[in-house]
Motif scaffolding. Structure first.
Motif, PDB file in Angstrom:
ATOM      1  N   ASN A   2       0.847  -1.195   0.000  1.00 22.90           N
ATOM      2  CA  ASN A   2       0.000   0.000   0.000  1.00 22.90           C
ATOM      3  C   ASN A   2       0.882   1.245   0.000  1.00 22.90           C
ATOM      4  O   ASN A   2       1.642   1.473   0.928  1.00 22.90           O
ATOM      5  CB  ASN A   2      -0.915  -0.023   1.224  1.00 22.90           C
ATOM      6  CG  ASN A   2      -1.942   1.079   1.193  1.00 22.90           C
ATOM      7  OD1 ASN A   2      -1.906   1.950   0.330  1.00 22.90           O
ATOM      8  ND2 ASN A   2      -2.867   1.039   2.140  1.00 22.90           N
ATOM      9  N   THR A   3       0.781   2.057  -1.041  1.00 26.26           N
ATOM     10  CA  THR A   3       1.606   3.270  -1.141  1.00 26.26           C
ATOM     11  C   THR A   3       0.756   4.532  -1.024  1.00 26.26           C
ATOM     12  O   THR A   3       1.121   5.574  -1.531  1.00 26.26           O
ATOM     13  CB  THR A   3       2.379   3.293  -2.480  1.00 26.26           C
ATOM     14  OG1 THR A   3       1.421   3.236  -3.542  1.00 26.26           O
ATOM     15  CG2 THR A   3       3.376   2.162  -2.563  1.00 26.26           C
ATOM     16  N   GLN A   4      -0.370   4.398  -0.391  1.00 27.81           N
ATOM     17  CA  GLN A   4      -1.265   5.543  -0.222  1.00 27.81           C
ATOM     18  C   GLN A   4      -0.578   6.617   0.624  1.00 27.81           C
ATOM     19  O   GLN A   4       0.040   6.322   1.638  1.00 27.81           O
ATOM     20  CB  GLN A   4      -2.543   5.073   0.468  1.00 27.81           C
ATOM     21  CG  GLN A   4      -3.630   6.112   0.480  1.00 27.81           C
ATOM     22  CD  GLN A   4      -4.909   5.540   1.084  1.00 27.81           C
ATOM     23  OE1 GLN A   4      -4.874   4.636   1.912  1.00 27.81           O
ATOM     24  NE2 GLN A   4      -6.026   6.066   0.659  1.00 27.81           N
ATOM     25  N   THR A   5      -0.663   7.870   0.176  1.00 27.67           N
ATOM     26  CA  THR A   5      -0.051   8.961   0.923  1.00 27.67           C
ATOM     27  C   THR A   5      -1.139   9.831   1.534  1.00 27.67           C
ATOM     28  O   THR A   5      -2.224   9.964   0.983  1.00 27.67           O
ATOM     29  CB  THR A   5       0.841   9.837   0.018  1.00 27.67           C
ATOM     30  OG1 THR A   5       0.034  10.372  -1.028  1.00 27.67           O
ATOM     31  CG2 THR A   5       1.988   9.044  -0.566  1.00 27.67           C
ATOM     32  N   GLN A   6      -0.796  10.410   2.670  1.00 27.91           N
ATOM     33  CA  GLN A   6      -1.731  11.320   3.328  1.00 27.91           C
ATOM     34  C   GLN A   6      -1.660  12.680   2.646  1.00 27.91           C
ATOM     35  O   GLN A   6      -0.608  13.102   2.182  1.00 27.91           O
ATOM     36  CB  GLN A   6      -1.366  11.489   4.796  1.00 27.91           C
ATOM     37  CG  GLN A   6      -1.550  10.250   5.620  1.00 27.91           C
ATOM     38  CD  GLN A   6      -1.038  10.475   7.023  1.00 27.91           C
ATOM     39  OE1 GLN A   6       0.108  10.807   7.209  1.00 27.91           O
ATOM     40  NE2 GLN A   6      -1.910  10.294   7.995  1.00 27.91           N
ATOM     41  N   SER A   7      -2.778  13.363   2.637  1.00 30.27           N
ATOM     42  CA  SER A   7      -2.788  14.714   2.103  1.00 30.27           C
ATOM     43  C   SER A   7      -3.250  15.675   3.193  1.00 30.27           C
ATOM     44  O   SER A   7      -3.938  15.286   4.134  1.00 30.27           O
ATOM     45  CB  SER A   7      -3.712  14.812   0.885  1.00 30.27           C
ATOM     46  OG  SER A   7      -5.030  14.486   1.250  1.00 30.27           O
ATOM     47  N   VAL A   8      -2.842  16.910   3.050  1.00 31.35           N
ATOM     48  CA  VAL A   8      -3.221  17.945   4.010  1.00 31.35           C
ATOM     49  C   VAL A   8      -4.681  18.309   3.767  1.00 31.35           C
ATOM     50  O   VAL A   8      -5.114  18.442   2.620  1.00 31.35           O
ATOM     51  CB  VAL A   8      -2.311  19.187   3.847  1.00 31.35           C
ATOM     52  CG1 VAL A   8      -2.753  20.304   4.762  1.00 31.35           C
ATOM     53  CG2 VAL A   8      -0.861  18.811   4.106  1.00 31.35           C
ATOM     54  N   GLU A   9      -5.433  18.461   4.858  1.00 39.62           N
ATOM     55  CA  GLU A   9      -6.848  18.786   4.756  1.00 39.62           C
ATOM     56  C   GLU A   9      -7.230  19.856   5.766  1.00 39.62           C
ATOM     57  O   GLU A   9      -6.671  19.910   6.857  1.00 39.62           O
ATOM     58  CB  GLU A   9      -7.703  17.546   5.040  1.00 39.62           C
ATOM     59  CG  GLU A   9      -7.493  16.410   4.077  1.00 39.62           C
ATOM     60  CD  GLU A   9      -8.309  15.191   4.467  1.00 39.62           C
ATOM     61  OE1 GLU A   9      -9.424  15.354   4.997  1.00 39.62           O
ATOM     62  OE2 GLU A   9      -7.826  14.079   4.246  1.00 39.62           O
ATOM     63  N   LYS A  10      -8.178  20.685   5.405  1.00 37.10           N
ATOM     64  CA  LYS A  10      -8.859  21.638   6.291  1.00 37.10           C
ATOM     65  C   LYS A  10      -7.991  22.787   6.811  1.00 37.10           C
ATOM     66  O   LYS A  10      -8.443  23.564   7.630  1.00 37.10           O
ATOM     67  CB  LYS A  10      -9.516  20.909   7.466  1.00 37.10           C
ATOM     68  CG  LYS A  10     -10.535  19.875   7.027  1.00 37.10           C
ATOM     69  CD  LYS A  10     -11.218  19.242   8.196  1.00 37.10           C
ATOM     70  CE  LYS A  10     -12.251  18.235   7.698  1.00 37.10           C
ATOM     71  NZ  LYS A  10     -13.048  17.704   8.766  1.00 37.10           N
ATOM     72  N   ASP A 111      -9.189  22.310  15.642  1.00 33.80           N
ATOM     73  CA  ASP A 111      -9.564  20.960  16.080  1.00 33.80           C
ATOM     74  C   ASP A 111     -10.016  20.109  14.897  1.00 33.80           C
ATOM     75  O   ASP A 111      -9.666  18.926  14.807  1.00 33.80           O
ATOM     76  CB  ASP A 111     -10.663  21.017  17.141  1.00 33.80           C
ATOM     77  CG  ASP A 111     -10.144  21.465  18.499  1.00 33.80           C
ATOM     78  OD1 ASP A 111      -8.923  21.417  18.742  1.00 33.80           O
ATOM     79  OD2 ASP A 111     -10.989  21.883  19.328  1.00 33.80           O
ATOM     80  N   ASP A 112     -10.786  20.704  13.986  1.00 34.67           N
ATOM     81  CA  ASP A 112     -11.226  19.974  12.789  1.00 34.67           C
ATOM     82  C   ASP A 112     -10.033  19.549  11.941  1.00 34.67           C
ATOM     83  O   ASP A 112      -9.984  18.423  11.439  1.00 34.67           O
ATOM     84  CB  ASP A 112     -12.179  20.826  11.949  1.00 34.67           C
ATOM     85  CG  ASP A 112     -13.565  20.949  12.548  1.00 34.67           C
ATOM     86  OD1 ASP A 112     -13.882  20.215  13.504  1.00 34.67           O
ATOM     87  OD2 ASP A 112     -14.331  21.810  12.061  1.00 34.67           O
ATOM     88  N   ALA A 113      -9.082  20.457  11.769  1.00 34.98           N
ATOM     89  CA  ALA A 113      -7.898  20.142  10.961  1.00 34.98           C
ATOM     90  C   ALA A 113      -7.046  19.072  11.651  1.00 34.98           C
ATOM     91  O   ALA A 113      -6.544  18.153  10.996  1.00 34.98           O
ATOM     92  CB  ALA A 113      -7.076  21.403  10.707  1.00 34.98           C
ATOM     93  N   ILE A 114      -6.910  19.176  12.961  1.00 31.39           N
ATOM     94  CA  ILE A 114      -6.111  18.203  13.709  1.00 31.39           C
ATOM     95  C   ILE A 114      -6.773  16.824  13.704  1.00 31.39           C
ATOM     96  O   ILE A 114      -6.090  15.804  13.672  1.00 31.39           O
ATOM     97  CB  ILE A 114      -5.845  18.718  15.144  1.00 31.39           C
ATOM     98  CG1 ILE A 114      -4.848  19.886  15.089  1.00 31.39           C
ATOM     99  CG2 ILE A 114      -5.341  17.606  16.056  1.00 31.39           C
ATOM    100  CD1 ILE A 114      -4.696  20.651  16.391  1.00 31.39           C
ATOM    101  N   SER A 115      -8.086  16.795  13.700  1.00 32.75           N
ATOM    102  CA  SER A 115      -8.787  15.508  13.707  1.00 32.75           C
ATOM    103  C   SER A 115      -8.756  14.814  12.342  1.00 32.75           C
ATOM    104  O   SER A 115      -9.055  13.621  12.254  1.00 32.75           O
ATOM    105  CB  SER A 115     -10.234  15.678  14.180  1.00 32.75           C
ATOM    106  OG  SER A 115     -10.993  16.366  13.211  1.00 32.75           O
ATOM    107  N   ALA A 116      -8.386  15.545  11.291  1.00 32.97           N
ATOM    108  CA  ALA A 116      -8.245  14.929   9.970  1.00 32.97           C
ATOM    109  C   ALA A 116      -6.956  14.103   9.948  1.00 32.97           C
ATOM    110  O   ALA A 116      -6.048  14.319  10.746  1.00 32.97           O
ATOM    111  CB  ALA A 116      -8.204  16.011   8.895  1.00 32.97           C
ATOM    112  N   ASP A 117      -6.890  13.176   9.057  1.00 38.17           N
ATOM    113  CA  ASP A 117      -5.720  12.308   8.930  1.00 38.17           C
ATOM    114  C   ASP A 117      -4.637  13.073   8.171  1.00 38.17           C
ATOM    115  O   ASP A 117      -4.579  13.036   6.939  1.00 38.17           O
ATOM    116  CB  ASP A 117      -6.119  11.021   8.203  1.00 38.17           C
ATOM    117  CG  ASP A 117      -5.026   9.982   8.226  1.00 38.17           C
ATOM    118  OD1 ASP A 117      -4.151  10.060   9.113  1.00 38.17           O
ATOM    119  OD2 ASP A 117      -5.042   9.104   7.352  1.00 38.17           O
ATOM    120  N   GLN A 118      -3.795  13.789   8.919  1.00 34.83           N
ATOM    121  CA  GLN A 118      -2.784  14.669   8.324  1.00 34.83           C
ATOM    122  C   GLN A 118      -1.405  13.994   8.323  1.00 34.83           C
ATOM    123  O   GLN A 118      -1.107  13.186   9.204  1.00 34.83           O
ATOM    124  CB  GLN A 118      -2.662  15.966   9.148  1.00 34.83           C
ATOM    125  CG  GLN A 118      -3.935  16.703   9.404  1.00 34.83           C
ATOM    126  CD  GLN A 118      -4.377  17.558   8.229  1.00 34.83           C
ATOM    127  OE1 GLN A 118      -3.865  17.463   7.133  1.00 34.83           O
ATOM    128  NE2 GLN A 118      -5.348  18.406   8.462  1.00 34.83           N
TER     129      GLN A 118
END
Length: 149
Positions: A2-10, A111-118
């Protein structure tokens, strides 16, 4: 594998709230004669600008460009405060009360940004900004309490 990368959100949402807050603090400072309160508002502006500067690389990762917009809810709160201040017997308290609400909104957006998968570097930046934002919130809450009747 699995080479899925996280992306920045919110993160752009956080920046929008902070940018609207800067405009609101700047406007509110013009309504006060008290130098101590004006200095507090100026310090809030400086701190928000620094936070935005540290968040802009994340916004670029999120959306491909710097975030330049403002949050409509904060803009609406600013307009409400103008009208409520005209009707209130204590315009200063009305401004400080609404600015404290803006600080609540900043913390909520963080809090919303921190709760995202960053990605971890983004999380580290967000946590640092959140700690500073909590300090700003607490300062505005103390000012709000001091101005209460």
């Amino acid at each position: 594998m699995n080479t899925q990368t996280q992306s920045v959100e919110k993160v752009s949402d956080v920046i929008q709230v902070m940018q609207a807050g800067i405009e609101f603090y700047d406007e509110a400072a013009k309504e006060f004669d008290n130098d101590s309160i004006k200095n507090t508002f100026q310090r809030m502006i400086v701190n928000k600008r620094a936070a935005i500067e540290s968040l802009q690389p994340l916004a670029i990762a999120e959306q491909g460009d710097k975030e330049t917009g403002t949050d409509w809810a904060v803009d609406a709160r600013k307009m409400y405060t103008k009208f409520a201040g005209m009707m209130s017997s204590d315009e200063r308290y009305t401004y400080v009360n609404q600015l404290e609400e803006v600080e609540d909104k900043v913390l909520e957006a963080l809090d919303d940004a921190i709760s995202a998968d960053q990605p971890e570097p983004a999380m580290a930046t967000l946590r640092t900004v959140k700690a500073r934002a909590q300090t700003m919130h607490d300062e505005m809450k103390a000012l709000q309490n001091a101005l209460e009747h």
